[in-house]
Scaffold this motif. Sequence first.
Motif, PDB file in Angstrom:
ATOM      1  N   PHE A   1     -63.503   0.089 -58.606  1.00  0.00           N
ATOM      2  CA  PHE A   1     -63.718   0.012 -57.465  1.00  0.00           C
ATOM      3  C   PHE A   1     -64.519  -1.262 -56.665  1.00  0.00           C
ATOM      4  O   PHE A   1     -64.644  -1.201 -55.417  1.00  0.00           O
ATOM      5  CB  PHE A   1     -65.210   1.417 -56.916  1.00  0.00           C
ATOM      6  N   GLY A   2     -64.957  -2.430 -57.026  1.00  0.00           N
ATOM      7  CA  GLY A   2     -64.851  -3.606 -56.866  1.00  0.00           C
ATOM      8  C   GLY A   2     -66.084  -3.604 -56.671  1.00  0.00           C
ATOM      9  O   GLY A   2     -67.296  -3.100 -57.114  1.00  0.00           O
ATOM     10  N   PRO A   3     -66.700  -4.393 -55.930  1.00  0.00           N
ATOM     11  CA  PRO A   3     -68.170  -5.716 -55.983  1.00  0.00           C
ATOM     12  C   PRO A   3     -68.484  -3.957 -55.324  1.00  0.00           C
ATOM     13  O   PRO A   3     -68.327  -3.248 -54.786  1.00  0.00           O
ATOM     14  CB  PRO A   3     -68.146  -6.647 -55.554  1.00  0.00           C
ATOM     15  N   THR A   4     -70.457  -4.402 -55.570  1.00  0.00           N
ATOM     16  CA  THR A   4     -71.375  -3.294 -54.354  1.00  0.00           C
ATOM     17  C   THR A   4     -71.103  -3.380 -52.761  1.00  0.00           C
ATOM     18  O   THR A   4     -70.331  -4.720 -52.638  1.00  0.00           O
ATOM     19  CB  THR A   4     -72.419  -3.450 -54.894  1.00  0.00           C
ATOM     20  N   ASP A   5     -71.080  -3.042 -51.806  1.00  0.00           N
ATOM     21  CA  ASP A   5     -71.159  -2.890 -50.892  1.00  0.00           C
ATOM     22  C   ASP A   5     -71.956  -3.881 -49.833  1.00  0.00           C
ATOM     23  O   ASP A   5     -71.254  -4.552 -49.058  1.00  0.00           O
ATOM     24  CB  ASP A   5     -71.392  -1.513 -49.754  1.00  0.00           C
ATOM     25  N   ASP A   6     -73.047  -4.430 -50.986  1.00  0.00           N
ATOM     26  CA  ASP A   6     -73.779  -5.484 -50.223  1.00  0.00           C
ATOM     27  C   ASP A   6     -73.134  -6.985 -50.769  1.00  0.00           C
ATOM     28  O   ASP A   6     -73.710  -7.833 -49.826  1.00  0.00           O
ATOM     29  CB  ASP A   6     -75.162  -5.064 -50.086  1.00  0.00           C
TER      30      ASP A   6
ATOM     31  N   THR B   1     -65.187  -5.822 -46.925  1.00  0.00           N
ATOM     32  CA  THR B   1     -64.901  -4.150 -46.373  1.00  0.00           C
ATOM     33  C   THR B   1     -65.130  -4.112 -44.787  1.00  0.00           C
ATOM     34  O   THR B   1     -64.312  -2.848 -44.459  1.00  0.00           O
ATOM     35  CB  THR B   1     -66.491  -3.850 -46.771  1.00  0.00           C
ATOM     36  N   ALA B   2     -66.364  -3.882 -43.684  1.00  0.00           N
ATOM     37  CA  ALA B   2     -66.567  -4.145 -42.808  1.00  0.00           C
ATOM     38  C   ALA B   2     -64.931  -3.725 -42.134  1.00  0.00           C
ATOM     39  O   ALA B   2     -64.753  -3.065 -41.898  1.00  0.00           O
ATOM     40  CB  ALA B   2     -67.377  -4.460 -41.811  1.00  0.00           C
ATOM     41  N   GLN B   3     -64.781  -5.528 -42.426  1.00  0.00           N
ATOM     42  CA  GLN B   3     -62.411  -5.383 -41.265  1.00  0.00           C
ATOM     43  C   GLN B   3     -61.801  -5.014 -41.420  1.00  0.00           C
ATOM     44  O   GLN B   3     -61.724  -4.257 -41.061  1.00  0.00           O
ATOM     45  CB  GLN B   3     -62.735  -7.139 -41.669  1.00  0.00           C
ATOM     46  N   SER B   4     -61.978  -4.367 -43.132  1.00  0.00           N
ATOM     47  CA  SER B   4     -60.920  -3.905 -43.851  1.00  0.00           C
ATOM     48  C   SER B   4     -61.289  -2.469 -43.222  1.00  0.00           C
ATOM     49  O   SER B   4     -59.749  -1.714 -43.388  1.00  0.00           O
ATOM     50  CB  SER B   4     -61.098  -3.936 -45.238  1.00  0.00           C
TER      51      SER B   4
ATOM     52  N   LYS C   1     -59.211   0.043 -45.455  1.00  0.00           N
ATOM     53  CA  LYS C   1     -59.293   0.439 -46.497  1.00  0.00           C
ATOM     54  C   LYS C   1     -60.090   1.821 -45.378  1.00  0.00           C
ATOM     55  O   LYS C   1     -60.650   1.769 -44.618  1.00  0.00           O
ATOM     56  CB  LYS C   1     -60.824  -0.260 -47.079  1.00  0.00           C
ATOM     57  N   ARG C   2     -60.104   3.103 -46.758  1.00  0.00           N
ATOM     58  CA  ARG C   2     -60.685   4.296 -45.784  1.00  0.00           C
ATOM     59  C   ARG C   2     -62.369   4.657 -45.956  1.00  0.00           C
ATOM     60  O   ARG C   2     -62.999   5.124 -45.612  1.00  0.00           O
ATOM     61  CB  ARG C   2     -60.164   5.262 -45.849  1.00  0.00           C
ATOM     62  N   ASP C   3     -63.110   4.076 -47.180  1.00  0.00           N
ATOM     63  CA  ASP C   3     -63.938   4.132 -47.793  1.00  0.00           C
ATOM     64  C   ASP C   3     -64.217   2.973 -48.882  1.00  0.00           C
ATOM     65  O   ASP C   3     -63.467   2.161 -48.530  1.00  0.00           O
ATOM     66  CB  ASP C   3     -64.081   5.661 -49.114  1.00  0.00           C
ATOM     67  N   THR C   4     -66.178   2.608 -48.551  1.00  0.00           N
ATOM     68  CA  THR C   4     -66.626   1.690 -49.286  1.00  0.00           C
ATOM     69  C   THR C   4     -66.729   1.742 -50.730  1.00  0.00           C
ATOM     70  O   THR C   4     -66.423   3.049 -51.189  1.00  0.00           O
ATOM     71  CB  THR C   4     -67.948   1.575 -48.313  1.00  0.00           C
ATOM     72  N   ASN C   5     -66.697   0.772 -51.754  1.00  0.00           N
ATOM     73  CA  ASN C   5     -66.427   0.875 -53.367  1.00  0.00           C
ATOM     74  C   ASN C   5     -67.549   1.505 -52.930  1.00  0.00           C
ATOM     75  O   ASN C   5     -67.054   2.069 -54.772  1.00  0.00           O
ATOM     76  CB  ASN C   5     -66.777  -0.907 -53.533  1.00  0.00           C
ATOM     77  N   ASP C   6     -68.894   1.589 -53.088  1.00  0.00           N
ATOM     78  CA  ASP C   6     -69.875   2.205 -53.702  1.00  0.00           C
ATOM     79  C   ASP C   6     -69.678   3.708 -53.327  1.00  0.00           C
ATOM     80  O   ASP C   6     -69.764   4.701 -54.388  1.00  0.00           O
ATOM     81  CB  ASP C   6     -71.411   2.189 -53.467  1.00  0.00           C
ATOM     82  N   GLU C   7     -69.300   4.788 -51.794  1.00  0.00           N
ATOM     83  CA  GLU C   7     -68.614   5.488 -51.570  1.00  0.00           C
ATOM     84  C   GLU C   7     -67.752   6.852 -52.822  1.00  0.00           C
ATOM     85  O   GLU C   7     -68.411   7.422 -53.230  1.00  0.00           O
ATOM     86  CB  GLU C   7     -68.182   5.798 -50.002  1.00  0.00           C
TER      87      GLU C   7
ATOM     88  N   GLU D   1     -70.180  -9.391 -66.119  1.00  0.00           N
ATOM     89  CA  GLU D   1     -68.796  -9.199 -66.487  1.00  0.00           C
ATOM     90  C   GLU D   1     -67.810  -9.037 -65.521  1.00  0.00           C
ATOM     91  O   GLU D   1     -66.748  -9.429 -66.386  1.00  0.00           O
ATOM     92  CB  GLU D   1     -68.690  -7.543 -67.825  1.00  0.00           C
ATOM     93  N   PHE D   2     -68.182  -8.201 -64.829  1.00  0.00           N
ATOM     94  CA  PHE D   2     -66.537  -8.240 -63.738  1.00  0.00           C
ATOM     95  C   PHE D   2     -65.964  -9.660 -63.492  1.00  0.00           C
ATOM     96  O   PHE D   2     -65.589  -9.993 -62.941  1.00  0.00           O
ATOM     97  CB  PHE D   2     -67.550  -7.339 -62.729  1.00  0.00           C
ATOM     98  N   TYR D   3     -67.267 -10.425 -62.660  1.00  0.00           N
ATOM     99  CA  TYR D   3     -67.118 -11.245 -62.374  1.00  0.00           C
ATOM    100  C   TYR D   3     -66.454 -12.856 -63.171  1.00  0.00           C
ATOM    101  O   TYR D   3     -65.296 -13.222 -62.433  1.00  0.00           O
ATOM    102  CB  TYR D   3     -68.309 -12.193 -61.430  1.00  0.00           C
ATOM    103  N   ALA D   4     -66.759 -12.335 -64.198  1.00  0.00           N
ATOM    104  CA  ALA D   4     -66.005 -13.248 -64.945  1.00  0.00           C
ATOM    105  C   ALA D   4     -65.047 -12.790 -66.093  1.00  0.00           C
ATOM    106  O   ALA D   4     -63.682 -13.443 -65.836  1.00  0.00           O
ATOM    107  CB  ALA D   4     -66.920 -12.800 -66.958  1.00  0.00           C
ATOM    108  N   VAL D   5     -64.391 -11.189 -65.498  1.00  0.00           N
ATOM    109  CA  VAL D   5     -63.158 -11.118 -65.912  1.00  0.00           C
ATOM    110  C   VAL D   5     -62.244 -11.435 -65.098  1.00  0.00           C
ATOM    111  O   VAL D   5     -60.354 -11.763 -64.811  1.00  0.00           O
ATOM    112  CB  VAL D   5     -63.264  -9.304 -66.191  1.00  0.00           C
ATOM    113  N   VAL D   6     -62.707 -11.097 -63.225  1.00  0.00           N
ATOM    114  CA  VAL D   6     -62.316 -11.912 -61.870  1.00  0.00           C
ATOM    115  C   VAL D   6     -61.312 -12.984 -62.258  1.00  0.00           C
ATOM    116  O   VAL D   6     -60.513 -13.530 -62.026  1.00  0.00           O
ATOM    117  CB  VAL D   6     -62.913 -11.447 -61.087  1.00  0.00           C
ATOM    118  N   ARG D   7     -62.591 -13.804 -63.393  1.00  0.00           N
ATOM    119  CA  ARG D   7     -62.173 -15.723 -63.054  1.00  0.00           C
ATOM    120  C   ARG D   7     -61.308 -15.749 -64.393  1.00  0.00           C
ATOM    121  O   ARG D   7     -60.647 -16.919 -64.205  1.00  0.00           O
ATOM    122  CB  ARG D   7     -64.160 -16.079 -63.712  1.00  0.00           C
ATOM    123  N   GLY D   8     -60.318 -14.333 -64.923  1.00  0.00           N
ATOM    124  CA  GLY D   8     -60.011 -14.912 -65.556  1.00  0.00           C
ATOM    125  C   GLY D   8     -60.212 -14.591 -67.127  1.00  0.00           C
ATOM    126  O   GLY D   8     -59.148 -15.454 -68.057  1.00  0.00           O
TER     127      GLY D   8
END
Lengths: 94, 326
Positions: free
Chosen positions: B212-217, B222-225, B231-237, B280-287
């Motif tokens: 679901f991606g990074p936390t809302d903060d 997210t706000a612009q999308s 986007k219709r809901d935030t990641n945390d929702e 771990e998430f950001y490490a995986v995003v970095r490849g």
Amino acid sequence: MSKDWPLWEVFVRAKGGMSHRHVGSVHAPDAEIALRHARDTYTRRMEGVSLWVVPSAQIVASDPADDGPMFEPAEDKIYRHPTFYDIPDDVKHI
Amino acid sequence: MYTTEMQKTAQVVSAEDPEKLAAFEARVAADEFIEPKDWMPEAYRRTLTRQISQHAHSEIVGMLPEGNWITRAPSLRRKAILLAKVQDEAGHGLYLYSAAETLGTSREEMIEALHSGKAKYSTIFNYPTLIWADIGAIGWLVDGAAIMNQVPLQRTSYGPYARAMVRVCKEESFHQRQGYEIMMHLAAGTPEQKRMAQDALDRWWWPSLMMFGPTDDNSPNTAQSMRWRIKRDTNDELRQKFVDITKPQADAIGLTVPDPDLRWNEEKGGHDFGAVDWEEFYAVVRGEGPVARERMKARREAWESNAWVREAAVAHAEKRAAREAA
């Protein structure tokens, strides 16, 4: 001797967000007039917000004689449908 | 399958015609759909191109972990089902590439961006499928998380993307149900089979929450999308909703969600749950995912070693055209 203007297939988008759907065809000598004819023929009562016209000769259609080999293979693949799987009623949202 | 917005920098607002921009914003705010020939701000086009193409890449790369088990499925029934599912993922990739192309980026450019490592895809596919039960866990959890994200995207503001999502969602339901059915059978099987099901849940639970991606903060776009209805809901929702729905599904087949902090919170009407390992998430995003290199190597090899098929098709078409002209 005169001959018919080329045939154009007409597609109408009923409202924003929906696909264009085939509604029929018109004859016209060129694309611009085809659009005008399509508007006058198919959208006199606010049937749409957008029109496409495509030269009928450009449409490639499947051969009805090939319907069997084309579409029957999907018939016995019932596992492509969610109802194929027995999930107990008390398991929700799945 | 799906992907999430992974760019961390906030949007730069470019110089757009303020009148056109205001009209566009008003249309979107009124829940109107934007279509390819409509005027749109460059940033909207860019964000959507990135999001839809990442989504498409995720479908395509998502075939690899499951394709790994087609030849080893435990029965003919399971094999036919898994083949059909992987075939659907290819189809979903194609719907999405087509939707992205309406924004003016060619298929070739997108494939090239994936193969060069420039484009991202969902982090979930950089984890390995070690045992058969992983196929069950992927259908149940990964496709479950994807559905949760994709259902609201059927109402996303860009028409071609929304329509692709309608098709995808319709087809996705069988994916989740076949996965849950695999888990259900294993969990009701021998102790060894049940242990395999639990092992798969243990390994796929947290990566699924990361989908679901990074936390809302930590999600500056997210706000612009959301304002643009991309986007219709935030990641945390969405993450919360996923936990609330999935926990009882695990209970129903006697499996345990691997989170000691997971408990019902009567006051908020939802579950409290433990912290996701964002390092771990950001490490995986970095490849740096466990099988990230393997995945891209497999993609590039498939593309290159099958180039002759594309070339033969073109040669054949040219030959026929020449014959007709003669």
